[in-house]
Motif scaffolding. Sequence first.
Motif, PDB file in Angstrom:
ATOM      1  N   ASP A  48       0.812  -1.223   0.000  1.00 42.35           N
ATOM      2  CA  ASP A  48       0.000   0.000   0.000  1.00 42.35           C
ATOM      3  C   ASP A  48       0.842   1.269   0.000  1.00 42.35           C
ATOM      4  O   ASP A  48       0.316   2.377  -0.162  1.00 42.35           O
ATOM      5  CB  ASP A  48      -0.977   0.009   1.174  1.00 42.35           C
ATOM      6  CG  ASP A  48      -0.270  -0.015   2.530  1.00 42.35           C
ATOM      7  OD1 ASP A  48       0.975   0.082   2.563  1.00 42.35           O
ATOM      8  OD2 ASP A  48      -0.968  -0.143   3.549  1.00 42.35           O
ATOM      9  N   GLY A  49       2.157   1.134   0.210  1.00 47.52           N
ATOM     10  CA  GLY A  49       3.049   2.288   0.158  1.00 47.52           C
ATOM     11  C   GLY A  49       2.998   3.185   1.367  1.00 47.52           C
ATOM     12  O   GLY A  49       3.587   4.274   1.358  1.00 47.52           O
ATOM     13  N   LYS A  50       2.321   2.780   2.442  1.00 46.19           N
ATOM     14  CA  LYS A  50       2.203   3.600   3.643  1.00 46.19           C
ATOM     15  C   LYS A  50       3.238   3.175   4.678  1.00 46.19           C
ATOM     16  O   LYS A  50       3.487   1.995   4.862  1.00 46.19           O
ATOM     17  CB  LYS A  50       0.800   3.481   4.237  1.00 46.19           C
ATOM     18  CG  LYS A  50      -0.301   3.991   3.317  1.00 46.19           C
ATOM     19  CD  LYS A  50      -1.660   3.798   3.955  1.00 46.19           C
ATOM     20  CE  LYS A  50      -2.771   4.281   3.040  1.00 46.19           C
ATOM     21  NZ  LYS A  50      -4.108   4.069   3.633  1.00 46.19           N
ATOM     22  N   ILE A  51       3.814   4.162   5.337  1.00 42.24           N
ATOM     23  CA  ILE A  51       4.779   3.862   6.394  1.00 42.24           C
ATOM     24  C   ILE A  51       4.050   3.512   7.692  1.00 42.24           C
ATOM     25  O   ILE A  51       4.396   2.557   8.371  1.00 42.24           O
ATOM     26  CB  ILE A  51       5.721   5.058   6.625  1.00 42.24           C
ATOM     27  CG1 ILE A  51       6.511   5.353   5.350  1.00 42.24           C
ATOM     28  CG2 ILE A  51       6.672   4.778   7.787  1.00 42.24           C
ATOM     29  CD1 ILE A  51       7.414   6.557   5.470  1.00 42.24           C
ATOM     30  N   ALA A  56       0.370   2.489  13.899  1.00 40.06           N
ATOM     31  CA  ALA A  56       1.277   1.341  13.906  1.00 40.06           C
ATOM     32  C   ALA A  56       2.257   1.397  12.746  1.00 40.06           C
ATOM     33  O   ALA A  56       1.991   2.008  11.696  1.00 40.06           O
ATOM     34  CB  ALA A  56       0.482   0.038  13.863  1.00 40.06           C
ATOM     35  N   PHE A  57       3.396   0.764  12.950  1.00 37.19           N
ATOM     36  CA  PHE A  57       4.415   0.604  11.910  1.00 37.19           C
ATOM     37  C   PHE A  57       4.594  -0.884  11.643  1.00 37.19           C
ATOM     38  O   PHE A  57       4.894  -1.652  12.555  1.00 37.19           O
ATOM     39  CB  PHE A  57       5.743   1.222  12.346  1.00 37.19           C
ATOM     40  CG  PHE A  57       6.885   0.928  11.409  1.00 37.19           C
ATOM     41  CD1 PHE A  57       6.933   1.510  10.151  1.00 37.19           C
ATOM     42  CD2 PHE A  57       7.899   0.062  11.784  1.00 37.19           C
ATOM     43  CE1 PHE A  57       7.982   1.243   9.285  1.00 37.19           C
ATOM     44  CE2 PHE A  57       8.944  -0.211  10.931  1.00 37.19           C
ATOM     45  CZ  PHE A  57       8.995   0.382   9.668  1.00 37.19           C
ATOM     46  N   ASN A  65      -2.944  10.952   6.082  1.00 38.22           N
ATOM     47  CA  ASN A  65      -2.423  11.584   4.870  1.00 38.22           C
ATOM     48  C   ASN A  65      -1.041  12.201   5.092  1.00 38.22           C
ATOM     49  O   ASN A  65      -0.149  12.069   4.257  1.00 38.22           O
ATOM     50  CB  ASN A  65      -3.396  12.646   4.374  1.00 38.22           C
ATOM     51  CG  ASN A  65      -4.719  12.058   3.929  1.00 38.22           C
ATOM     52  OD1 ASN A  65      -4.764  10.972   3.364  1.00 38.22           O
ATOM     53  ND2 ASN A  65      -5.809  12.770   4.198  1.00 38.22           N
ATOM     54  N   SER A  66      -0.878  12.878   6.232  1.00 33.16           N
ATOM     55  CA  SER A  66       0.408  13.513   6.530  1.00 33.16           C
ATOM     56  C   SER A  66       1.315  12.630   7.376  1.00 33.16           C
ATOM     57  O   SER A  66       2.482  12.959   7.569  1.00 33.16           O
ATOM     58  CB  SER A  66       0.179  14.838   7.262  1.00 33.16           C
ATOM     59  OG  SER A  66      -0.477  14.620   8.506  1.00 33.16           O
ATOM     60  N   ALA A  67       0.774  11.503   7.889  1.00 31.38           N
ATOM     61  CA  ALA A  67       1.524  10.572   8.742  1.00 31.38           C
ATOM     62  C   ALA A  67       2.076  11.282   9.977  1.00 31.38           C
ATOM     63  O   ALA A  67       3.204  11.024  10.410  1.00 31.38           O
ATOM     64  CB  ALA A  67       2.642   9.897   7.962  1.00 31.38           C
ATOM     65  N   THR A  68       1.274  12.175  10.555  1.00 32.91           N
ATOM     66  CA  THR A  68       1.669  12.901  11.752  1.00 32.91           C
ATOM     67  C   THR A  68       0.512  12.928  12.744  1.00 32.91           C
ATOM     68  O   THR A  68      -0.645  12.724  12.388  1.00 32.91           O
ATOM     69  CB  THR A  68       2.067  14.350  11.427  1.00 32.91           C
ATOM     70  OG1 THR A  68       0.963  15.001  10.792  1.00 32.91           O
ATOM     71  CG2 THR A  68       3.286  14.394  10.522  1.00 32.91           C
TER      72      THR A  68
END
Length: 311
Positions: A173-176, A188-189, A218-221
Amino acid sequence: MKRSISLLLAISALLLVFPASHAKLRRFLPGILRQSDEDFFPQQCDGKQLTVCESCDTIKVCISSTIDTLNPTTRCPTATPYCRTDTTNGASCGVQPDEHCTDSVTNSNAFVCTGTGFFPDPYSCQVYHYCEEQGVVADSYDCPDGYKYNTQSNYCQRTLLPCTRSVTCNPTDGKIFVPFPGDQSYYAFCQYDHTTATATLKGILTFSCGKGSTFNENSATCEFRCPRVGYFVNTANPQQYYQCYRVGVRLQYRSNTCRESQVFSEEERRCVTTSGDTSTTTTTTTTTTTTTTAEPPAEPSMTVCVRRQNS
């Protein structure tokens, strides 16, 4: 007419039953502290069983119940490397680890403390963890059958829905980071082994945004929502705090960091030394984030006590 009366009676019965059922769903229970393998092993021969587990991968043959040196031990074979205690005649070596050894032997589901406080389990909504500090071994708790962990109350809540895995990882999915379903104050990672043709999940690290913050996928923050004007500690990292102030009709915040070995005290509204030096010097802060949000109503807080097991 009879059919209408029957329908009204049925609806009345449902209205009478639903509040009672709904009240039961609001029942909360504390979880059961999960004991580690050190609390179970080595097991002693008591004259009732032929074999016991010396450790998670070592089995002991019981010859004497009084002189333990007479009882030989051996490592379990490679094909069945785990000593299990779930047999009526004694211990045996098996393919799967004993329930008390799942974390310590395989290490695939071992929970890693990424901060302090309560954390939901990434594999099961029926399990939760408490971390005293970053990097230490967590106290793990199991909710009874029919209950799942409630991140708002930090208790087990009764539920009629099945308890399934909390986090779903997807290597494509390309998400960290991925948010926790149902509560985006956690995220989670997913760790993968990419040395093979097909990526293999190695484990999942759980992080907390802290009270009043939510994870923005979206911003991963993590984004903090100011409840009112003032200073608020970042409960996920007490060394950081938020300064909330009003800009027009909206609230805006700055994220600041205390000096090393200091944490922020909401009561004193300043950074204080945690150990060593007893001074309470106010720390100059560093701004890292500025966000504007609409002013929400303040909500009552809940304090939960944790009972620690004596070692």
